[in-house]
Write a protein that holds these residues in place. Structure first.
Motif, short mmCIF file in Angstrom:
data_model
loop_
_atom_site.label_atom_id
_atom_site.label_comp_id
_atom_site.label_asym_id
_atom_site.label_seq_id
_atom_site.Cartn_x
_atom_site.Cartn_y
_atom_site.Cartn_z
N GLY A 134 0.82 -1.21 0.00
CA GLY A 134 0.00 0.00 0.00
C GLY A 134 0.85 1.25 0.00
O GLY A 134 0.52 2.24 -0.65
N ALA A 135 1.98 1.20 0.74
CA ALA A 135 2.87 2.36 0.79
C ALA A 135 3.50 2.62 -0.57
O ALA A 135 3.57 3.77 -1.03
CB ALA A 135 3.96 2.13 1.83
N ASN A 155 6.67 2.90 6.71
CA ASN A 155 6.12 1.59 6.34
C ASN A 155 7.19 0.58 5.94
O ASN A 155 6.90 -0.41 5.28
CB ASN A 155 5.12 1.76 5.19
N ASP A 156 8.42 0.85 6.36
CA ASP A 156 9.53 -0.08 6.15
C ASP A 156 9.77 -0.40 4.67
O ASP A 156 10.07 -1.54 4.31
CB ASP A 156 9.29 -1.37 6.94
N VAL A 157 9.62 0.61 3.82
CA VAL A 157 9.91 0.44 2.40
C VAL A 157 11.34 0.87 2.15
O VAL A 157 11.76 1.94 2.60
CB VAL A 157 8.96 1.30 1.53
N THR A 194 5.40 -2.46 -13.33
CA THR A 194 5.64 -1.87 -12.01
C THR A 194 4.55 -2.24 -11.02
O THR A 194 4.83 -2.55 -9.85
CB THR A 194 5.74 -0.33 -12.12
N LEU A 195 3.30 -2.22 -11.45
CA LEU A 195 2.19 -2.63 -10.58
C LEU A 195 2.34 -4.10 -10.18
O LEU A 195 2.09 -4.47 -9.03
CB LEU A 195 0.85 -2.38 -11.28
N TRP A 222 2.82 -5.79 -6.43
CA TRP A 222 1.94 -6.85 -5.94
C TRP A 222 2.72 -8.12 -5.56
O TRP A 222 2.48 -8.72 -4.53
CB TRP A 222 0.89 -7.19 -6.99
N PHE A 223 3.69 -8.49 -6.42
CA PHE A 223 4.44 -9.73 -6.19
C PHE A 223 5.78 -9.48 -5.48
O PHE A 223 6.57 -10.40 -5.29
CB PHE A 223 4.69 -10.46 -7.51
N GLU A 224 6.03 -8.22 -5.11
CA GLU A 224 7.20 -7.85 -4.33
C GLU A 224 8.52 -8.28 -4.98
O GLU A 224 9.33 -8.98 -4.38
CB GLU A 224 7.10 -8.41 -2.90
#
Length: 439
Positions: free
Chosen positions: A324-325, A361-363, A417-418, A422-424
């Motif tokens: 989400g971040a 958010n730890d990104v 990118t999306l 989603w799949f990190e």
């Protein structure tokens, strides 16, 4: 102590965006070319600063002190110095013929069966080396027009290939103003951001090339394309030095000196003309230089009065975890770019907020820098009132709307990118999630 949240403190930023966007829409309706560039962005920023001084709390001297501290922030000043050196390098390299040689060398290497994807790749390489999508479009679109005419390739398709490649290179380039802004606002190294971006951009580029293979045509490239490989060396050196991890200031200074030496040897300019070209390059960065200083001061005023805290609180309400971040950061910079029609301005505006969101958010900050640059690149590459499509359309004498359906790369980049959010991917080791400096 929890920082105060004040929505009214965002009014100066809103004034800046509404004024900048409103004037652009007005001139666009009037049919004026480059409508969104008629009002210099720094002037719109000054209007926002005046509002910030009027509504801000405290004495005038207190507000001025806050503003000056924002203008003189280490990251802002460093970013501005890099802008100057990047502009100096581009001007010197162009004066000694590096642009023409690079373009002609690339086109001469294209097999006749790969004209369309070849133009994409050449534009990508040139933009990566030059650090500017605009310069690449101006240099390559005229040749793309000639190629399209000779091969009976639809003009909009050929121009779109160049625009896509230009945006690919601008997004990755070590000397692009978007890269400089993204890495400085997030406090990360250019090399790390490049690697992060490349792992996302490469699949998008591959999908783009595959599509082009099916929509292209066979034919011939223009003949008598003269080039001097020695003149390509400054661009190659910039890429190599940067990837080796040299300090960005050293990279740009070495690039300028190398281009200067080659220019002296072939008689492109004298010592005094060399100095003049460097200064001319400095001048080309005037608007973004001044704007960065003003936005730094404006951001400091807004933060002091609680505007940033309020905006972050709003954004964080729908943010759930890292995904989400990251999506929130992408949306933030996308909105800024759609409003300003300038991807560098969008990053400068949203960068500090993006860093706060990432840290809360730890990104990984390399990830947030990459997302900032990518989403701004996607939006800037497809909005019909942006400088890239306006310039490409003007050179080719077609409407930017005709180009938009064939802009495969920006669309694929958005999708990839999306999916990466989603799949990190790409994966990042936890121990590497540190705030590092560019220098």
């Amino acid at each position: 102590m929890e920082q105060k949240k004040n929505p009214l403190a965002l009014l100066p930023l809103i004034v800046f965006l509404v004024l900048f966007l409103g004037v652009g829409i007005y001139y666009n309706v009037k049919g004026v070319e480059m409508a969104f560039y008629q009002l210099p962005a720094p002037i719109a920023a000054i209007a926002g600063i005046i509002i910030a001084f009027i509504i801000g709390k405290g004495s005038f001297n207190d507000k001025m002190s806050t503003f000056i501290k924002g203008v003189g922030d280490q990251d802002i000043i460093t970013m501005c110095m890099i802008y100057l050196l990047a502009g100096g390098f581009s001007a010197v390299a162009n004066a000694m013929g590096a642009v023409d040689s690079t373009v002609n060398f690339g086109l001469s290497m294209i097999p006749v069966q790969l004209i369309l994807p070849g133009m994409f790749v050449i534009a990508a390489f040139i933009a990566t080396a030059m650090g500017t999508s605009m310069g690449t479009i101006a240099a390559v679109v005229p040749i793309a027009i000639g190629v399209a005419t000779k091969t009976k390739l639809p003009l909009a398709v050929a121009v779109a290939a160049v625009v896509g490649g230009a945006m690919f290179g601008d997004n990755l380039s070590m000397i692009s103003d978007t890269t400089i802004a993204a890495t400085r606002t997030q406090g990360v190294k250019m090399r790390d951001k490049f690697i992060m971006n490349f792992k996302i951009a490469l699949p998008a580029a591959v999908f783009t090339i595959i599509i082009m293979l099916f929509t292209g045509t066979k034919g011939t490239v223009p003949t008598e394309l003269e080039y001097n490989f020695v003149k390509i060396i400054p661009y190659l050196s910039i890429l190599i030095f940067a990837l080796l991890g040299l300090n960005v200031f050293i990279v740009l200074i070495l690039g300028i000196m190398l281009a200067g030496i080659i220019g002296f040897m072939d008689g492109s300019f004298t010592i005094m003309e060399f100095a003049g070209k460097i200064y001319e390059g400095f001048g080309s960065m005037q608007e973004i230089f001044i704007l960065s200083l003003l936005i730094g001061g404006l951001a400091a005023l807004i933060a002091k009065d609680g505007g940033i805290a309020y905006l972050l609180d709003r954004v964080n309400r729908f943010i759930k975890g890292k995904k989400g971040a990251e999506l929130g950061i992408g949306i933030l910079v996308s909105i800024a770019d759609i409003c300003t029609a300038n991807n560098t301005v969008a990053i400068v505006i949203s960068g500090p907020m993006a860093k706060d969101i990432a840290q809360q958010n730890d990104v990984d900050l390399r990830r947030s820098a990459s997302i900032l640059d990518i989403f701004s690149c996607v939006c800037q590459g497809i909005i019909p009132y942006g400088a890239q499509l306006l310039t490409a359309g003007a050179i080719a004498q077609i409407s930017p709307m005709e180009i938009m359906p064939f802009l495969h790369y920006p669309y694929f980049l958005a999708i990839v990118t999306l999916l990466s959010i989603w799949f990190e991917f790409p994966r990042i080791k936890k121990k590497d999630n540190i705030d590092v400096d560019i220098v």
